[in-house]
Write a protein that holds these residues in place. Structure first.
Motif, short mmCIF file in Angstrom:
data_model
loop_
_atom_site.label_atom_id
_atom_site.label_comp_id
_atom_site.label_asym_id
_atom_site.label_seq_id
_atom_site.Cartn_x
_atom_site.Cartn_y
_atom_site.Cartn_z
N LYS A 125 -12.30 6.86 -7.23
CA LYS A 125 -11.55 5.63 -6.85
C LYS A 125 -10.03 6.16 -7.09
O LYS A 125 -9.49 6.57 -8.15
CB LYS A 125 -11.55 4.54 -7.68
CG LYS A 125 -10.89 3.30 -7.71
CD LYS A 125 -10.30 2.91 -9.09
CE LYS A 125 -8.99 1.98 -9.27
NZ LYS A 125 -7.93 2.21 -8.10
N VAL A 126 -9.20 6.02 -5.96
CA VAL A 126 -7.71 6.78 -6.24
C VAL A 126 -6.78 5.68 -7.00
O VAL A 126 -6.99 4.55 -6.84
CB VAL A 126 -7.26 6.59 -4.81
CG1 VAL A 126 -5.95 7.46 -4.88
CG2 VAL A 126 -8.03 7.71 -4.05
N VAL A 127 -6.20 6.33 -7.96
CA VAL A 127 -5.15 5.59 -8.67
C VAL A 127 -3.73 5.81 -8.18
O VAL A 127 -3.69 6.97 -7.86
CB VAL A 127 -5.24 5.99 -10.33
CG1 VAL A 127 -4.31 5.24 -11.20
CG2 VAL A 127 -6.80 5.56 -10.73
N MET A 128 -3.23 4.73 -7.92
CA MET A 128 -1.61 4.88 -7.59
C MET A 128 -1.15 3.44 -8.03
O MET A 128 -1.30 2.64 -7.03
CB MET A 128 -1.90 4.97 -5.93
CG MET A 128 -2.84 4.30 -5.37
SD MET A 128 -3.25 4.74 -3.56
CE MET A 128 -1.64 4.40 -2.51
N ASP A 129 -0.52 3.27 -9.04
CA ASP A 129 -0.04 2.21 -9.57
C ASP A 129 1.61 2.34 -9.51
O ASP A 129 2.09 1.07 -9.82
CB ASP A 129 -0.66 1.97 -11.03
CG ASP A 129 0.18 2.86 -11.87
OD1 ASP A 129 0.68 4.16 -11.59
OD2 ASP A 129 0.64 2.60 -13.12
N GLU A 130 2.30 3.29 -9.04
CA GLU A 130 3.78 3.15 -9.16
C GLU A 130 4.43 2.33 -8.01
O GLU A 130 3.93 2.86 -6.72
CB GLU A 130 4.23 4.88 -9.07
CG GLU A 130 5.63 4.90 -9.11
CD GLU A 130 6.55 4.44 -10.09
OE1 GLU A 130 7.04 3.30 -9.91
OE2 GLU A 130 6.33 5.21 -11.21
N ALA A 131 5.07 1.38 -8.41
CA ALA A 131 5.61 0.50 -7.46
C ALA A 131 6.35 0.95 -6.55
O ALA A 131 6.75 0.66 -5.47
CB ALA A 131 5.93 -0.78 -8.09
N LYS A 132 7.20 2.01 -6.90
CA LYS A 132 8.53 2.72 -6.22
C LYS A 132 7.73 3.57 -4.97
O LYS A 132 8.41 3.73 -4.31
CB LYS A 132 9.28 3.52 -7.17
CG LYS A 132 10.40 2.74 -7.70
CD LYS A 132 11.04 3.49 -8.70
CE LYS A 132 11.08 3.34 -9.90
NZ LYS A 132 11.09 4.09 -10.96
N ALA A 133 6.63 3.94 -5.22
CA ALA A 133 6.00 4.83 -4.45
C ALA A 133 4.96 4.54 -3.38
O ALA A 133 4.73 4.99 -2.19
CB ALA A 133 5.38 6.16 -5.22
N ASN A 134 4.44 3.18 -3.81
CA ASN A 134 3.35 2.78 -3.01
C ASN A 134 3.34 1.16 -2.75
O ASN A 134 3.92 0.40 -3.49
CB ASN A 134 2.02 2.90 -4.02
CG ASN A 134 1.77 4.26 -4.80
OD1 ASN A 134 1.48 5.29 -4.03
ND2 ASN A 134 1.87 4.22 -5.89
#
Ligand code: GUN
Ligand code: FE
Length: 448
Positions: A163-172
């Motif tokens: 499961k891909v983790v991507m929590d950075e609001a500035k990047a995603n």
């Protein structure tokens, strides 16, 4: 000892970075669990006896002279979710491609029917191309990621899924990200526990993988939490690392470190880590990953597009780094590991030094760069077994019987017998189409 089944025929596999082993008319005995328990060659004294025993029991499959076995390939980095856009927009820079194409596509997998259709198709397609094990990125959403792991189990592929983790609001974008580091960590832990419960329909296993997309997509809180989770469950880790000038520079500015060192700070560089791409690793990064026994997944097609670069595979390997091979669907456009192997060799030859004849004295390229087909075949098989710490990639006693049976009388010109068997292997690697792959077995079970 008489085991479940045996296949008699010719086979190639890789012994090490350079050497190939050819088994002439061997008898490969496979037990109920799908492991090779013995390989008999004509020179062995028990050969005829064993052959007769299996024949009597109706358990011997004899391959014809035009069939050759190779170990199944291991795709060490593939985005199952990006399959619908394979061959699309590769002329865009990575950051534009992610924002305009990839994130909108990956957010569609909340629709489990869509996920089911795409995931079945990519698993079947890679199996048809001889890929018996794959290390997959799914998407940020947990349910469809669990579904991908279930489908690997059901369709007979050895799948390692994240499961891909991507929590950075500035990047995603909001529609394609974890809502907070805590949520990302909780969802990853739930994902790990669910995948650990899945049993393959056949005897192959599926495995959960801790998957921070890459440093620019993740907060430091989440990276720290994921490092702890990977340790707690002793699972594999996968991420993108030092892939493009842009990503490399981003990490340097944020952490004052190169990507590999920054990942290490969070416990994410281990012997179970696979870092995708990595053409821009520097000397101290290489020392670090060689010492930690971390593997690079080399995706030569993707590197040509997004990195405008060639991984100096031979140089990195000479420094003790383990390097596997990968398609990187859809940064690479082909689901075939044969294409990855071919492009790895072609790209490396373009990196090779030499005198530019039109400029007389001007030297281009870098020394000792070109790799051989044997090297690339090793990366696609044995190196991956080392990376994943699984008994796969060779056709020897103790290994899982993961094979592709190649029909060499199709697409490959055979007007005379090759001078030596290695010439034949090279023809197979360079000229086979998926239609040459007659049969694929994962852990002894026929999946094509
Ligand atoms: N870096 C971050 N995400 C991705 C991705 O999906 N593909 C590639 N090639 N690089 C990435
Ligand atoms: Fe990738």
């Amino acid at each position: 000892m008489l085991n479940n089944t045996a296949i008699q025929g010719n086979a190639f596999y890789s012994l090490d970075f350079d050497k190939i082993r050819y088994v002439n008319n061997g008898i490969f005995c496979v037990n109920d669990e799908g492991y090779i328990v013995e390989v008999y060659e004509e020179k062995d004294k028990d050969y005829d006896l064993i052959r007769l025993k299996y024949l009597k029991n109706g358990k011997l499959r004899i391959l014809s002279d035009s069939e050759v076995m190779l170990p199944g390939f291991v795709d060490l980095h593939i985005h199952a979710s990006q399959w619908p856009q394979a061959g699309t927009a590769l002329d865009k820079p990575l950051e534009t491609w992610l924002g305009e194409y990839t994130f909108p596509l990956e957010s569609k997998y909340k629709d489990l029917e869509f996920a089911n259709d795409v995931y079945r198709d990519i698993i079947s397609s890679t199996l048809r191309h001889g890929t018996t094990t794959a290390l997959y990125f799914a998407t940020v959403d947990t349910e469809p990621s669990i579904l991908l792991a279930r489908l690997c189990g059901e369709l007979g592929q050895r799948g390692l899924v994240g499961k891909v983790v991507m929590d950075e609001a500035k990047a995603n974008p909001e529609y394609c990200r974890d809502s907070s580091p805590e949520e990302a960590i909780n969802e990853t832990e739930k994902f790990i526990n669910e995948v650990l419960k899945i049993k393959g329909l056949y005897k192959q296993k599926v495995y959960p993988v801790v998957t921070p997309r890459f440093i620019p997509s993740c907060t430091s809180e989440v990276l720290e939490g994921l490092g702890m989770l990977a340790k707690k469950y002793d699972v594999h880790i996968q991420t993108h690392c030092s892939e493009s000038d842009w990503a490399h520079k981003f990490v340097k500015e944020k952490y004052g470190l190169n990507d590999a060192q920054a990942l290490d700070k969070f416990g994410l560089i281990t012997s179970k880590t696979v870092i995708a791409h990595a053409p821009f690793l520097e000397a101290d990064d290489l020392e670090l990953i060689a010492e930690k026994k971390t593997t690079i997944a080399h995706s030569p097609l993707s590197n040509a597009y997004f990195a405008n670069s060639v991984l100096p595979l031979k140089d990195f390997a000479s420094k003790g780094v383990n390097i596997g091979m990968a398609t990187d669907i859809s940064g690479g456009y082909s689901p075939s590991m044969y294409q990855a192997i071919r492009q790895a060799v072609i790209s490396s030859r373009m990196l090779q030094d030499g005198v530019n004849p039109s400029l007389q004295s001007d030297v281009r390229g870098r020394k000792d760069s070109s790799i051989t087909l044997n090297n690339a075949f090793y990366s696609a098989t044995v190196a991956a077994g080392i990376a994943l710490d699984l008994p796969i990639g060779k056709l020897e006693k103790g290994y899982s019987f993961d094979v592709q049976i190649i029909d060499i009388n199709n697409n490959i010109p055979r007007f005379y017998k090759e001078k030596n068997t290695e010439d034949l292997l090279h023809k197979i690697l360079l000229l086979s189409e998926s239609s040459n792959i007659k049969e694929v077995r994962v852990q002894g079970n026929r999946v094509k």
